[in-house]
Scaffold this motif. Sequence first.
Motif, PDB file in Angstrom:
ATOM      1  N   LYS A  19     -11.741 -26.315  26.443  1.00  0.00           N
ATOM      2  CA  LYS A  19     -11.843 -26.962  27.758  1.00  0.00           C
ATOM      3  C   LYS A  19     -13.276 -27.438  27.960  1.00  0.00           C
ATOM      4  O   LYS A  19     -14.223 -26.666  27.766  1.00  0.00           O
ATOM      5  CB  LYS A  19     -11.498 -25.974  28.877  1.00  0.00           C
ATOM      6  CG  LYS A  19     -10.023 -25.635  28.999  1.00  0.00           C
ATOM      7  CD  LYS A  19      -9.821 -24.644  30.144  1.00  0.00           C
ATOM      8  CE  LYS A  19      -8.360 -24.241  30.288  1.00  0.00           C
ATOM      9  NZ  LYS A  19      -8.208 -23.037  31.130  1.00  0.00           N
ATOM     10  N   ASP A  25     -10.278 -20.292  27.495  1.00  0.00           N
ATOM     11  CA  ASP A  25      -9.237 -21.169  26.957  1.00  0.00           C
ATOM     12  C   ASP A  25      -8.575 -20.624  25.692  1.00  0.00           C
ATOM     13  O   ASP A  25      -7.749 -21.300  25.082  1.00  0.00           O
ATOM     14  CB  ASP A  25      -9.822 -22.563  26.676  1.00  0.00           C
ATOM     15  CG  ASP A  25     -11.121 -22.497  25.875  1.00  0.00           C
ATOM     16  OD1 ASP A  25     -11.358 -21.471  25.205  1.00  0.00           O
ATOM     17  OD2 ASP A  25     -11.906 -23.469  25.939  1.00  0.00           O
ATOM     18  N   GLY A  72      -6.002 -25.946  27.313  1.00  0.00           N
ATOM     19  CA  GLY A  72      -6.922 -27.035  27.007  1.00  0.00           C
ATOM     20  C   GLY A  72      -6.369 -28.058  26.042  1.00  0.00           C
ATOM     21  O   GLY A  72      -7.052 -29.029  25.683  1.00  0.00           O
TER      22      GLY A  72
END
Lengths: 383, 383
Positions: A19, A25, A72
Amino acid sequence: MSVTAAKGFTAAGIAAGIKENGNPDLALVVNTGPRRAAAGVFTSNRVKAAPVLWSEQVLKTGEVTAVVLNSGGANACTGPKGFQDTHATAEKAAEVLRIGAGEVAVASTGLIGVLLPMDKLLPGVEKAVGELSQHGGEKAAIAIKTTDTVHKTSVVTKDGWTVGGMAKGAGMLAPGLATMLVVLTTDADVSSADLDKALRGATRVTFDRVDSDGCMSTNDTVLLLASGAAGVTPAYEEFAEAVREVCDDLARQLIGDAEGASKDIRIEVVNAASEDDAVEVGRSIARNNLLKCAIHGEDPNWGRVLSAIGTTKAAFDPDRLNVAINGIWVCKNGSVGEDRDLVDMRYREVTITADLSAGSEKAVIWANDLTADYVHENSAYSS
Amino acid sequence: MSVTAAKGFTAAGIAAGIKENGNPDLALVVNTGPRRAAAGVFTSNRVKAAPVLWSEQVLKTGEVTAVVLNSGGANACTGPKGFQDTHATAEKAAEVLRIGAGEVAVASTGLIGVLLPMDKLLPGVEKAVGELSQHGGEKAAIAIKTTDTVHKTSVVTKDGWTVGGMAKGAGMLAPGLATMLVVLTTDADVSSADLDKALRGATRVTFDRVDSDGCMSTNDTVLLLASGAAGVTPAYEEFAEAVREVCDDLARQLIGDAEGASKDIRIEVVNAASEDDAVEVGRSIARNNLLKCAIHGEDPNWGRVLSAIGTTKAAFDPDRLNVAINGIWVCKNGSVGEDRDLVDMRYREVTITADLSAGSEKAVIWANDLTADYVHENSAYSS
């Protein structure tokens, strides 16, 4: 507590840099045994993300030792390179954990059609292994969030054994399954066949009956891992009930945090000729944009409920349909019923009861209203 | 020109007081002959409004002399009293026109679940008869508007004969049919059997392929009346083509005026194994709320197109799907294609081309984007 509430599991959640905003993430869940039985349920969308194709194969063995999850990026519609990336992710986790890649399930969530930044993801896997902990469940749950405003976890503890889990999902929530990643763990000693049966039974009446926006994901994954660390094998029905409880709780949390929603709509279809009829009618009501707008406006517009029921193949006589909104029977026998001004819709939860007068079966479908915020969240940027 | 473009028809549109704001709300179309052949297509919603139930019976005779249409109330889900009101409307028109009630079709549009103010409607019918005119087509088209911002008419003139018509519809537009009232007239001398065949053939590829918001109405009615006043019986195919042209034009106008829409989306599905597959895929794309939001945001989010295709039963291989948005092939072979930044989405009309690589059949579905204005129009008041 999440996925580490049950004994025999460690987990981690870190920021690998997938991300751009630096939020967590990457999550890792590891079953430390002694058993490694597992079951999985995946999206019924025919366009499946690379990690779904990979994990479906892994689950065929009935055993999973580790699960790598990333937010993400969905790694869906990414062609052969995308599948290679999923494979490399499993290989990396296997290498660091000193297990086989075939024991590693992978799940991804985020934008479709974009390759994952493997130069960040692979070092992230190594970092996550270094942070594995028996208290890592919350961090793992946080790392799988996308547009979720809160992380979702649930735990049910029985006599000497536990079922716990985490979930993410905020949009694209619709049957088969919702756009969700879910990892459930238990320390009960249960065979992969019974895990599979319990998981399918539970998802059928929980995650599969959540319909936030009628859109079905390419990445849905629900996994159930059993470590056997409690040394207890509960009666099947008791175990299945605990799994259902956790799934029900997580499903309700998903609806409560759906993108842009201001109302959670509980749609009860009663007196249906069959459960299938009840589900079909419930889903038709759940997906009616005009009704979803009316609920947003706190308008007990029961005509839109009847209009939605009328598009189904369920057994019913239009002149015997009854509809209640928050307990007020605004439609009786297919026509005007109690005064609609009696309906109080100020609270977030709204219950619509559709009585088909055609039998004795029933089902509950959960949905959300349609709001300008939903439009904004899904039009202002790619997601 | 509308319904009075063809010879042998008179029409009127007046304000009967059904709408509280005093806008026109009652239309009358009369076939002055010499023939009175007619055909009709009605909503496939199983919850049908009283005027639909009535007009379906009238059309069984294959003849219609007059059509009474009102906006300001759908007369749907109104029980036995609602049906009596429709019957009384037909009786009133028949009495003033000195014909039989069985020759009078009735159509209504507006809020579901509310009885019509018959003390205003019946005098309105009498007033409308007094205003019948060979130039009344525009006024009739204006009187059937609900949330429409413009009235919709279309005319095709051939060698000595004409097909014309009017339509209303701005929300609840979805196959089977859209929430629409449509009256088409022709002065060609055509049997009711041929009218029926031509009308069904035309609606199948026009009104049935308009999908503004996935919601199906209780009141959809499309009528085709033939006066024979031109004294010409055209070749069937030529006649059917003219009917299709008028339906296509009106359908396009409906999409262009859909509630709250900022984009008209032309969804072309090509290289499908069958026309049914192409239509199923087109509808699935048309109804995907996330995609509709993305189009509103001028975001060429092709992942949402693939995700929608994946929910269908159509024949395709995910790795051979191609998607173009406004001519740019952003998805090739199920994966990333041309640069999405090349897509220009500034204009109201957006074309999505979905290539299934599975055959040679195709279909076009028209849809709209999903906007905050749509939510506002459908949540701020009952409609």
